[in-house]
Design an enzyme around this catalytic site. Sequence first.
Site, PDB file in Angstrom:
ATOM      1  N   ALA A 248       3.939 -27.561  52.237  1.00 18.53           N
ATOM      2  CA  ALA A 248       5.146 -26.765  52.380  1.00 18.53           C
ATOM      3  C   ALA A 248       4.875 -25.391  52.973  1.00 18.53           C
ATOM      4  CB  ALA A 248       5.832 -26.606  51.028  1.00 18.53           C
ATOM      5  N   ASP A 249       3.703 -24.857  52.796  1.00 16.71           N
ATOM      6  CA  ASP A 249       3.430 -23.496  53.247  1.00 16.71           C
ATOM      7  C   ASP A 249       2.059 -23.400  53.898  1.00 16.71           C
ATOM      8  OD1 ASP A 249       3.453 -20.195  51.723  1.00 16.71           O
ATOM      9  OD2 ASP A 249       3.921 -20.864  53.739  1.00 16.71           O
ATOM     10  N   LEU A 250       1.718 -24.372  54.727  1.00 19.78           N
ATOM     11  CA  LEU A 250       0.392 -24.389  55.331  1.00 19.78           C
ATOM     12  C   LEU A 250       0.165 -23.190  56.233  1.00 19.78           C
ATOM     13  CD1 LEU A 250      -2.220 -25.922  55.566  1.00 19.78           C
ATOM     14  CD2 LEU A 250      -1.225 -27.213  57.449  1.00 19.78           C
TER      15      LEU A 250
END
Length: 79
Positions: free
Chosen positions: A32-34
């Site tokens: 989700a927040d790479l």
Amino acid sequence: MSAVAGCTATTDPGWEVDAFGGVSSLCQPMEADLYGCSDPCWWPAQVPDMMSTYQDWNAQASNSAEDWRNLGTVFPKDK
């Protein structure tokens, strides 16, 4: 993406703390927040640290959706 000189120079809003001032559950799940988590302070193992460009690996496939069978396979040179 630019690299920073250390963890103290990271200015990605939301990376430092969550809404409650803590760091738990940030970058979870990883997918989700790479981008927000990918800096010198944290980098998942399955994401490469650097990329090498190989010229002409896709010369035979101008449209990868249709010509994906023509994409070349790149193997590292033996040392």
